[in-house]
Design an enzyme around this catalytic site. Structure first.
Site, PDB file in Angstrom:
ATOM      1  N   LYS A  25       0.205   4.238  -0.177  1.00 49.85           N
ATOM      2  CA  LYS A  25      -0.409   5.392   0.339  1.00 49.85           C
ATOM      3  C   LYS A  25      -0.182   6.553  -0.843  1.00 49.85           C
ATOM      4  O   LYS A  25      -0.354   6.286  -1.797  1.00 49.85           O
ATOM      5  CB  LYS A  25      -0.375   5.659   1.752  1.00 49.85           C
ATOM      6  N   ASN A  36       0.844  -1.264  -0.153  1.00 60.79           N
ATOM      7  CA  ASN A  36       0.050  -0.043   0.029  1.00 60.79           C
ATOM      8  C   ASN A  36       0.750   1.268  -0.121  1.00 60.79           C
ATOM      9  O   ASN A  36       1.590   1.597   1.033  1.00 60.79           O
ATOM     10  CB  ASN A  36      -0.966  -0.101   1.168  1.00 60.79           C
ATOM     11  N   GLY A  67       2.549  -1.401   4.352  1.00 60.62           N
ATOM     12  CA  GLY A  67       2.812   0.168   3.968  1.00 60.62           C
ATOM     13  C   GLY A  67       4.076   0.449   3.715  1.00 60.62           C
ATOM     14  O   GLY A  67       4.802   0.303   2.835  1.00 60.62           O
ATOM     15  N   GLY A  68       4.687   0.911   4.897  1.00 62.68           N
ATOM     16  CA  GLY A  68       6.121   1.495   4.871  1.00 62.68           C
ATOM     17  C   GLY A  68       7.183   0.502   3.993  1.00 62.68           C
ATOM     18  O   GLY A  68       7.848   0.973   3.154  1.00 62.68           O
TER      19      GLY A  68
HETATM   20  C1  PEP Z   1      -1.144  -0.306   5.763  1.00 60.09           C
HETATM   21  O1  PEP Z   1      -0.979   0.928   5.195  1.00 60.09           O
HETATM   22  O2  PEP Z   1      -2.094  -0.886   5.520  1.00 60.09           O
HETATM   23  C2  PEP Z   1       0.052  -0.498   6.626  1.00 60.09           C
HETATM   24  C3  PEP Z   1      -0.182  -1.659   7.192  1.00 60.09           C
HETATM   25  O3  PEP Z   1       1.123   0.129   6.808  1.00 60.09           O
HETATM   26  P1  PEP Z   1       2.593   0.022   7.804  1.00 60.09           P
HETATM   27  O4  PEP Z   1       3.145  -1.436   7.017  1.00 60.09           O
HETATM   28  O5  PEP Z   1       3.197   1.030   7.375  1.00 60.09           O
HETATM   29  O6  PEP Z   1       2.097  -0.162   9.300  1.00 60.09           O
END
Ligand code: PEP
Length: 248
Positions: free
Chosen positions: A11, A9, A232-233
């Protein structure tokens, strides 16, 4: 049979050019590897068509409108997402729920429109830190699931991917322990089984999301009810994303 899936993701990150370059680099890095999971990249809307045509990666949008078409300035419909070549749409992410007021009722409409347009929703559910501390996390996750999804037919439900994302773990570096994640994933699967039967529940992919990375993916993915991750990250960098994919 349920699929193992690792979905990134992005974002609101990466320009169009950066996104296309990243996707090509990811595809090149994966070429020749024997993957034990499906890989998806969840890009901003404007990247979808370009990434889908420049690579063979599976592409997901991060949202779609709760209306089919018309005078909704700035919105992007499920049909438009599908027309880019995207196969998935992330719906109900906690950032959408908390910053943009997306309720279960709105999400129910988005899920229906996504399915009508041939997209598989990656449907996010998860409790806040306060809800876990109050010991209502199972109730919260159950009501998010029931309210948005449980009027679907079994056939439509079987197109849904669930992502359990404890809000307190998203972007915080605080990952749920594999025991906490497994406990909730088993609960979600049991909740699905009560409504749709064991076969549908066993065939549903349930992903974990929340600070998952190359260091913890293997342990998380080895749990019997964890079928992959929404990342995400660690999905923004090829060198960080590959070890997560190789967690399987
Ligand atoms: C997300 O955005 O769905 C997520 C899990 O972010 P992160 O992995 O950065 O916690």
């Amino acid at each position: 049979m349920r699929k193992n899936i690792v979905a990134g993701n992005w974002k609101m990150n990466k320009s169009l050019q950066e996104g296309v370059e990243f996707a090509k680099a990811l595809e090149a890095a994966l070429a020749g590897k024997t993957l034990k999971c499906e890989v998806i990249v969840g890009t901003p809307f404007i990247h979808l068509a370009s990434v889908a045509s420049a690579t063979k990666l599976n592409v997901a949008a991060q949202n779609c409108a709760d209306k089919a078409s018309g005078a909704y300035t700035g919105e992007v419909s499920a049909a438009m997402v599908a027309s880019t070549g995207a196969k998935y749409v992330i719906l109900g992410h906690s950032e959408r729920r908390s910053y943009y007021g997306e309720t279960d009722a709105i999400l129910k409409e988005k899920v229906l429109l996504a399915l009508e347009n041939g997209l598989s929703p990656i449907f996010c559910i998860g409790e806040t830190k306060e809800e876990r501390e109050k010991n209502v996390h199972f109730d919260v996750v159950k009501s998010q699931t029931v309210n948005a999804l449980f009027e679907l037919s079994a056939e439509d439900f079987s197109k849904i991917v669930i992502a359990y994302e404890p809000v307190w773990a998203i972007g915080t570096g605080l990952t749920a322990t594999s025991a906490q994640a497994q406990e909730m994933h088993a609960f979600i699967r049991e909740t699905i089984a009560e409504k749709y039967g064991k076969e549908v529940a066993d065939n549903t992919s349930i992903l974990y999301g929340g600070s998952a990375n190359g260091g913890n993916a293997k342990e998380l993915f080895s749990c019997p009810d964890i079928d992959g991750g929404l990342i995400g990250g660690a999905s923004l960098d090829v060198e960080k994303f590959i070890p997560v994919i190789e967690g399987f």
